[in-house]
Structure formats: structure tokens, C-alpha cells
Design a protein around this motif. Structure first.
Motif, PDB file in Angstrom:
ATOM      1  N   ALA A  79       0.861  -1.184   0.000  1.00  0.00           N
ATOM      2  CA  ALA A  79       0.000   0.000   0.000  1.00  0.00           C
ATOM      3  C   ALA A  79       0.893   1.228   0.000  1.00  0.00           C
ATOM      4  CB  ALA A  79      -0.917   0.010   1.221  1.00  0.00           C
ATOM      5  N   GLY A  80       0.356   2.354  -0.433  1.00  0.00           N
ATOM      6  CA  GLY A  80       1.192   3.546  -0.497  1.00  0.00           C
ATOM      7  C   GLY A  80       0.404   4.819  -0.328  1.00  0.00           C
ATOM      8  N   ALA A  81       1.136   5.903  -0.159  1.00  0.00           N
ATOM      9  CA  ALA A  81       0.523   7.216   0.011  1.00  0.00           C
ATOM     10  C   ALA A  81       1.572   8.275  -0.306  1.00  0.00           C
ATOM     11  CB  ALA A  81      -0.014   7.388   1.429  1.00  0.00           C
ATOM     12  N   PHE A  82       1.120   9.543  -0.278  1.00  0.00           N
ATOM     13  CA  PHE A  82       1.982  10.668  -0.649  1.00  0.00           C
ATOM     14  C   PHE A  82       2.007  11.694   0.480  1.00  0.00           C
ATOM     15  CE2 PHE A  82       0.348   8.655  -4.403  1.00  0.00           C
ATOM     16  CZ  PHE A  82       1.452   8.572  -5.238  1.00  0.00           C
ATOM     17  N   GLY A  83       3.043  12.500   0.487  1.00  0.00           N
ATOM     18  CA  GLY A  83       3.165  13.516   1.517  1.00  0.00           C
ATOM     19  C   GLY A  83       4.388  14.363   1.306  1.00  0.00           C
ATOM     20  N   TYR A  84       5.052  14.716   2.393  1.00  0.00           N
ATOM     21  CA  TYR A  84       6.222  15.593   2.274  1.00  0.00           C
ATOM     22  C   TYR A  84       7.244  15.251   3.351  1.00  0.00           C
ATOM     23  CZ  TYR A  84       4.150  18.096   6.257  1.00  0.00           C
ATOM     24  OH  TYR A  84       3.637  18.413   7.484  1.00  0.00           O
ATOM     25  N   PHE A  85       8.493  15.564   3.042  1.00  0.00           N
ATOM     26  CA  PHE A  85       9.593  15.466   3.996  1.00  0.00           C
ATOM     27  C   PHE A  85      10.039  16.881   4.337  1.00  0.00           C
ATOM     28  CE2 PHE A  85      14.260  15.670   4.484  1.00  0.00           C
ATOM     29  CZ  PHE A  85      14.388  14.985   5.685  1.00  0.00           C
ATOM     30  N   ILE A 109       7.102  13.623  -1.340  1.00  0.00           N
ATOM     31  CA  ILE A 109       7.523  12.228  -1.274  1.00  0.00           C
ATOM     32  C   ILE A 109       6.365  11.297  -1.606  1.00  0.00           C
ATOM     33  CG2 ILE A 109       9.335  12.658   0.467  1.00  0.00           C
ATOM     34  CD1 ILE A 109       7.395  11.390   2.545  1.00  0.00           C
ATOM     35  N   ALA A 110       6.716  10.078  -1.976  1.00  0.00           N
ATOM     36  CA  ALA A 110       5.775   8.961  -2.056  1.00  0.00           C
ATOM     37  C   ALA A 110       6.365   7.838  -1.216  1.00  0.00           C
ATOM     38  CB  ALA A 110       5.587   8.502  -3.498  1.00  0.00           C
ATOM     39  N   VAL A 111       5.506   7.107  -0.514  1.00  0.00           N
ATOM     40  CA  VAL A 111       5.958   6.000   0.325  1.00  0.00           C
ATOM     41  C   VAL A 111       5.146   4.759  -0.025  1.00  0.00           C
ATOM     42  CG1 VAL A 111       6.079   5.089   2.685  1.00  0.00           C
ATOM     43  CG2 VAL A 111       6.747   7.450   2.227  1.00  0.00           C
ATOM     44  N   ARG A 112       5.835   3.638  -0.148  1.00  0.00           N
ATOM     45  CA  ARG A 112       5.142   2.363  -0.357  1.00  0.00           C
ATOM     46  C   ARG A 112       5.573   1.382   0.730  1.00  0.00           C
ATOM     47  NH1 ARG A 112       5.649  -2.740  -3.098  1.00  0.00           N
ATOM     48  NH2 ARG A 112       3.609  -3.467  -3.807  1.00  0.00           N
ATOM     49  N   PHE A 113       4.576   0.815   1.422  1.00  0.00           N
ATOM     50  CA  PHE A 113       4.793  -0.239   2.403  1.00  0.00           C
ATOM     51  C   PHE A 113       4.448  -1.573   1.737  1.00  0.00           C
ATOM     52  CE2 PHE A 113       3.114   3.549   4.541  1.00  0.00           C
ATOM     53  CZ  PHE A 113       4.121   3.824   5.456  1.00  0.00           C
ATOM     54  N   ARG A 130       8.581  -6.272   6.435  1.00  0.00           N
ATOM     55  CA  ARG A 130       7.809  -5.318   5.639  1.00  0.00           C
ATOM     56  C   ARG A 130       8.739  -4.338   4.921  1.00  0.00           C
ATOM     57  NH1 ARG A 130       4.658  -8.818   8.406  1.00  0.00           N
ATOM     58  NH2 ARG A 130       2.477  -8.542   7.865  1.00  0.00           N
ATOM     59  N   GLY A 131       8.469  -4.121   3.649  1.00  0.00           N
ATOM     60  CA  GLY A 131       9.194  -3.097   2.913  1.00  0.00           C
ATOM     61  C   GLY A 131       8.726  -1.714   3.323  1.00  0.00           C
ATOM     62  N   PHE A 132       9.639  -0.742   3.261  1.00  0.00           N
ATOM     63  CA  PHE A 132       9.333   0.638   3.644  1.00  0.00           C
ATOM     64  C   PHE A 132      10.180   1.522   2.726  1.00  0.00           C
ATOM     65  CE2 PHE A 132       8.014   3.103   7.673  1.00  0.00           C
ATOM     66  CZ  PHE A 132       7.955   4.307   6.999  1.00  0.00           C
ATOM     67  N   ALA A 133       9.620   1.890   1.582  1.00  0.00           N
ATOM     68  CA  ALA A 133      10.375   2.608   0.556  1.00  0.00           C
ATOM     69  C   ALA A 133       9.871   4.045   0.417  1.00  0.00           C
ATOM     70  CB  ALA A 133      10.257   1.887  -0.787  1.00  0.00           C
ATOM     71  N   ILE A 134      10.806   4.978   0.264  1.00  0.00           N
ATOM     72  CA  ILE A 134      10.469   6.401   0.145  1.00  0.00           C
ATOM     73  C   ILE A 134      11.049   6.948  -1.160  1.00  0.00           C
ATOM     74  CG2 ILE A 134      10.484   8.640   1.294  1.00  0.00           C
ATOM     75  CD1 ILE A 134      11.421   7.260   3.830  1.00  0.00           C
ATOM     76  N   VAL A 318       5.579  13.229   6.607  1.00  0.00           N
ATOM     77  CA  VAL A 318       4.150  13.094   6.877  1.00  0.00           C
ATOM     78  C   VAL A 318       3.471  12.572   5.612  1.00  0.00           C
ATOM     79  CG1 VAL A 318       2.039  14.322   7.506  1.00  0.00           C
ATOM     80  CG2 VAL A 318       4.231  15.047   8.482  1.00  0.00           C
ATOM     81  N   LEU A 319       2.552  11.641   5.770  1.00  0.00           N
ATOM     82  CA  LEU A 319       1.737  11.149   4.656  1.00  0.00           C
ATOM     83  C   LEU A 319       0.332  11.724   4.792  1.00  0.00           C
ATOM     84  CD1 LEU A 319       2.883   7.411   4.500  1.00  0.00           C
ATOM     85  CD2 LEU A 319       3.737   9.386   3.217  1.00  0.00           C
ATOM     86  N   ASN A 320      -0.069  12.569   3.839  1.00  0.00           N
ATOM     87  CA  ASN A 320      -1.345  13.278   3.949  1.00  0.00           C
ATOM     88  C   ASN A 320      -2.215  13.180   2.704  1.00  0.00           C
ATOM     89  OD1 ASN A 320       0.057  14.899   2.190  1.00  0.00           O
ATOM     90  ND2 ASN A 320       0.173  16.682   3.548  1.00  0.00           N
ATOM     91  N   LYS A 321      -1.875  12.253   1.802  1.00  0.00           N
ATOM     92  CA  LYS A 321      -2.654  12.156   0.563  1.00  0.00           C
ATOM     93  C   LYS A 321      -2.680  10.712   0.088  1.00  0.00           C
ATOM     94  CE  LYS A 321      -2.538  13.648  -4.285  1.00  0.00           C
ATOM     95  NZ  LYS A 321      -1.708  14.323  -5.318  1.00  0.00           N
ATOM     96  N   ASN A 322      -3.869  10.182  -0.121  1.00  0.00           N
ATOM     97  CA  ASN A 322      -4.029   8.854  -0.683  1.00  0.00           C
ATOM     98  C   ASN A 322      -3.901   8.889  -2.203  1.00  0.00           C
ATOM     99  OD1 ASN A 322      -4.517   6.944   1.455  1.00  0.00           O
ATOM    100  ND2 ASN A 322      -6.480   7.970   1.830  1.00  0.00           N
ATOM    101  N   PRO A 323      -3.531   7.771  -2.808  1.00  0.00           N
ATOM    102  CA  PRO A 323      -3.488   7.742  -4.278  1.00  0.00           C
ATOM    103  C   PRO A 323      -4.879   7.935  -4.869  1.00  0.00           C
ATOM    104  CG  PRO A 323      -3.239   5.533  -3.373  1.00  0.00           C
ATOM    105  CD  PRO A 323      -3.161   6.474  -2.212  1.00  0.00           C
ATOM    106  N   LYS A 324      -4.945   8.595  -6.026  1.00  0.00           N
ATOM    107  CA  LYS A 324      -6.218   8.735  -6.731  1.00  0.00           C
ATOM    108  C   LYS A 324      -6.560   7.468  -7.489  1.00  0.00           C
ATOM    109  CE  LYS A 324      -5.847  13.762  -7.305  1.00  0.00           C
ATOM    110  NZ  LYS A 324      -5.750  14.880  -8.276  1.00  0.00           N
TER     111      LYS A 324
END
Length: 505
Positions: A79-85, A109-113, A130-134, A318-324
Motif C-alpha cells: 500500500a502507499g501514500a503521498f506527503g512531504y519530507f 515524497i511517495a511511500v510504499r509499504f 515489511r518493505g518501507f520505501a520512500i 508526513v503522509l497526507n494524501k491517498n493515491p487517486k
């Protein structure tokens, strides 16, 4: 009877409808032509054959049969989401990377778990790393920091990686997973796996959700500062939500009730405005310290002891946006450890060295040679001499497709050149198996000093659960291997297995 409460993810279609109440969009073909009829094929009479000239039907069926791209061999379910560093502390003394250039600077940033072993559709709550990619979208290009929720990994040489992944995948004959014999056979033949096995079978082997787990770059990288000084580094991201895990029985129950448990939790949290965040740290080691360190700092089965190399705060994300659209933005996102920006370099880490090739090659296979032109993978700007190929979106118009040239094509970046370190190398080119390089000291520290007694009890129970279906030979090898960590651990494993055997009798 009360009506079950709908979760936030279930409201997605209602939200779309509300936002498009005034929409006058009409259905078109994939090439934008309005369709006169969508729900009926073009036939000769009511029972007549379908005509080949039903161009939209042919196009839609052809697209449908190609909807699925090959899943990732590793990290397929995620799963993944978007945000900022955001930078909170100055580390420019260590690196000239623009992403860290000033305090308060924000970078998208985009993050995928993900799971490591499970395939698409596998339950989220199975025991696994668990993978944790930024992905950092910086002004210097894409920086991909591809790590896990553990600071260490099972093996230290990329030559072993395909074999290790094979033993956590499905058995090629029975097509069942996990295959406990395959797993324990390889693990007990490579004692370098000991340290990570303790972590794998601990409580942290099953996170409660993606928001409440730490992340790590896992590999060793390098920094170069504006003066050309060189440092080795490790990356850490610590959850501001705290750590939470699932007991195995709860995890098994949830796997049957809600296989997408972690995916749902992440989506709902962000939709509700409960934006997950992590604090970002680095550990720093000078080349001189690396040369004289008591353990190999480029060995992925070992941590850098914080007493010697403390965590240095850098920022938070921070992750504050879900994928469209999940497929376009998460399934098609590609992370590559070779995507490093000026000021960040590789190290002699053998696992990293292999990943520098393997990840990019995976994306060329899965997504196509032009996968970096997909919006989710694309840098803010790209000037290069690659042209054409499947999936081309940007072909650089009439710019020269060769270098050098006399027609104002892109030129060498002097800053990037100045930040390219000169690395002296020495030694004979030969294959050196590093598998016996002190596999137990750090595992012993973890078992004896870090783990609490109740954690040790649960870890042994989890190990016994995976050991009990195996042969006696593999059980004995495991007991011997973990006895090298602590005699107590070996005794507990033997006692746990003996108890099961007595019950079966």
C-alpha cells in the motif's frame, strides 16, 4: 440489529459522486470519441454474430486481457501514500544533497509499504519483513530510499538473494507457502541469518499496521559534503505513532476476515485526517572509523551500535494524501536504490551493490524501458540521450540524441561532478564468502539485553511454531545454531519441540 458502520474507504464512490454532481462527462473510446452505446455489442440481428467492426468492443477486450502487469517478484503486496519530507536539523556538514540543504525545506515524497514474500492478494497480517520505501521528488532528481521495517536483513551478499527469496516463496512442487523445510534448511546452513531470525520471530514480525512501525534504509550508504569530505551513513525513520504489533492468533484471524487490513487502515487514517508521520535520523561513520570498527559496517546482518554511532535528527515526513488510482500510482511506482542524488553515494555494502542493478532491471521488465516517464516515477526535469522504446511519453522533441554535440544539448553539471568522490580501491578480485563473520555477538546482545523476558517467551513460541512441521535434522540444526546465541535459547527451543512431540504421541 444495528447496521455495520461503513469505514472511510467504503465512502470513496459516494465521495466521487458528490464531487461530480454537476458533471456532464460522456463516455468515450480510449481515443476520446463519444460512444453511442456502451452496454451492447454490435451484432447482426438479436442472435447474430458480433461484427469485427465493433472497434470499441475489440479495444476494450484487448485492454482488459492486458490489465495486469507482472507482479513484483519481491514486495508484491503493498500500500502507499503521498506527503512531504521536512528538514528540521542542519546536516550540511555531512552532505551537500539538496534535499537537506536548509532547515524547514519541504520535499514531496511517495511511500510504499509492502510484504517481502507474499504475492498480490496475500493477507497483510502474515509474519514477514515489511518493505518501507520512500521516493523523494527533489530538484536534483529522484532519490529512492528503499528499505524495510527492520534495520538488518537475513543475508549479507546479493549472491544469496535469489535463493533466500525462493525459500520464503511457494514450494515449486506443492505450490504451498511457507515451506518450513526449505526455510529452515537454508537458514541453518547460513548462520548469518541468526540475528534477523530473532527479529523476524519477535513481536515485530507482525506489525499491527503500517503506521505503527519504524523504517530503516537497511543498507549502508555514503554522504559527500560541499568540501568533498566523505562519510558513511545509515538511515532510520521512527514512527511518531509508536510501535504496535499483533499477537499471532489475532493476525491469523484478521487474515481470514480482512486480508487487506493494513491497506485499509492506512487509507482510512489518511482520509480521516489522521496523517501518519515519522522522525528521520541518520547515523554517521567516518572512513577511518569504518576501517577500524570491530564489525563490518557494510554487513546488512549487523546494526551500527547507537552507543558508538548515535542517531542524529534530520527531519520528519508526513503522509497526507491517498493515491487517486492505486494501479497508476502505487502498482506502477518503481523504487531503485541506484537513484541517488549528488551528495549521496553507494557504499561497499554487498547487498546494496546487487540492488543497484536488480531493482532498475526489475522495473524495465515489469513496467517497460520508459517507466521513469510515468508520472509517479518522473523527476521534475530530465535531460538525457535515451530515446524511443515501448511506452515513450517524452522524446525530448528535437534535442540532440547524442553527446558530445554542437547544438546546445544538455551539458555536464559542474556541481554534480565536484560531488563525485574519488574512492581508492585495493585488493585481489576474488569471491570471498563472508558468511562466518561473527554471526552471534549482536544476536546475543538483542536476546540478552534488548528483549524483555515476555518477548523472549513469545519469540520462542513463534520459532517452535515454524520448526514443528520440519524434519528432526532441521530442528536439531536450528537448536545448535540458536544455542550459539545463548544456551538458554537452545534449551527453550528443545523444550518447546519436545512438548509438542509428547502431545502428538
Amino acid at each position: 440489529m444495528s447496521t455495520p458502520k461503513r469505514d472511510t474507504a467504503a465512502e470513496q464512490l459516494s465521495e466521487f459522486a458528490k464531487n461530480h454532481e454537476e458533471s456532464e462527462d460522456t463516455i468515450t473510446t480510449t481515443w476520446g470519441v463519444p460512444l453511442p452505446e456502451k452496454d451492447a455489442s454490435l451484432t447482426v440481428g438479436y442472435h447474430g454474430p458480433i461484427l469485427l467492426q465493433d472497434y470499441n468492443l475489440i479495444d476494450e477486450l484487448a485492454h482488459f486481457t492486458r490489465e495486469r502487469i507482472p507482479e513484483r517478484v519481491v514486495h508484491a503486496k503493498g500500500a502507499g501514500a503521498f506527503g512531504y519530507f521536512e528538514v528540521t536539523h542542519d546536516i550540511t556538514r555531512y552532505t551537500a544533497a539538496k534535499v537537506f540543504s536548509e532547515v524547514n525545506k519541504k520535499t514531496p515524497i511517495a511511500v510504499r509499504f509492502s510484504q517481502v514474500a507474499g504475492e498480490l492478494g496475500y493477507p497483510d497480517t502474515i509474519r514477514d519483513i515489511r518493505g518501507f520505501a520512500i521516493k523523494f521528488y527533489t530538484e536534483d532528481g529522484i532519490w529512492d530510499l528503499v528499505g524495510n521495517n527492520a534495520p538488518i536483513f537475513f543475508i549479507k551478499d546479493c549472491a544469496l538473494f535469489p535463493s533466500f527469496i525462493h525459500v520464503v516463496k511457494r514450494n515449486p512442487v506443492t505450490h504451498m507457502r511457507p515451506d518450513y523445510d526449505m526455510f529452515w534448511d537454508m537458514v541453518t546452513l547460513r548462520p548469518e541469518t541468526t540475528h534477523t531470525c530473532l527479529m523476524f520471530f519477535s513481536d515485530r514480525g507482525i506489525p499491527a499496521n503500517y503506521r505503527q512501525m519504524h523504517g530503516y534504509g537497511t543498507n549502508t550508504f555514503a554522504f559527500v559534503n560541499a568540501h568533498g569530505e566523505f562519510f558513511y551513513c545509515k538511515f532510520h525513520y521512527r514512527s511518531e505513532q509508536g510501535i504496535a504489533t499483533l499477537p499471532p492468533k489475532d493476525a491469523q484471524r484478521i487474515a481470514g476476515e480482512d486480508p487487506d487490513f493494513h491497506t485499509r487502515d492506512l487509507y482510512n487514517a489518511i482520509e480521516k485526517g489522521n496523517y501518519p508521520s515519522w522522525k528521520f535520523y541518520v547515523q554517521i561513520m567516518t572512513p577511518e572509523q569504518a576501517a577500524n570498527n570491530s564489525y563490518d559496517p557494510f554487513d546488512d546482518t549487523k546494526v551500527w551500535l547507537k552507543a558508538d554511532f548515535p542517531l542524529i535528527p534530520v527531519g520528519r515526513f508526513v503522509l497526507n494524501k491517498n493515491p487517486k488510482n492505486y494501479f497508476a500510482e502505487i502498482e506502477q511506482i518503481g523504487f531503485d536504490p541506484a537513484h541517488l542524488i549528488p551528495g549521496i553515494e553507494p557504499s561497499p555494502d554487498r547487498m546494496l551493490q546487487g540492488r543497484l542493478f536488480a531493482y532498475g532491471d526489475t522495473h524495465r521488465y515489469r513496467l517497460g524501458v520508459n517507466h521513469l516517464q510515468l508520472p509517479v516515477n518522473s523527476p521534475f526535469k530530465a535531460n538525457n540521450f535515451s530515446r524511443d522504446g515501448k511506452g515513450t511519453l517524452n522524446n525530448s522533441a528535437g534535442a540532440p540524441n547524442y553527446h558530445p554535440n554542437s547544438f546546445n544539448g544538455p551539458k555536464i553539471d559542474s556541481r554534480a561532478k565536484a560531488l563525485s568522490p574519488v574512492i581508492p580501491l585495493k585488493g585481489d578480485a576474488k569471491r570471498i564468502d563472508s558468511g562466518d563473520d561473527d554471526n552471534f555477538t549482536q544476536a546475543r546482545l538483542l536476546y540478552q539485553r534488548v528483549m524483555k523476558e515476555d518477548e523472549r517467551v513469545r519469540m520462542v513460541e513463534n520459532m517452535v511454531t515454524w520448526l514443528k512441521p520440519t524434519t528432526t535434522i532441521l530442528q536439531e540444526r536450528a537448536i545448535v545454531m540458536f544455542s550459539n546465541v545463548d544456551d538458554d535459547l537452545g534449551r527453550r527451543l528443545r523444550a518447546g519441540l519436545d512438548t509438542i512431540q509428547q502431545i502428538n504421541l
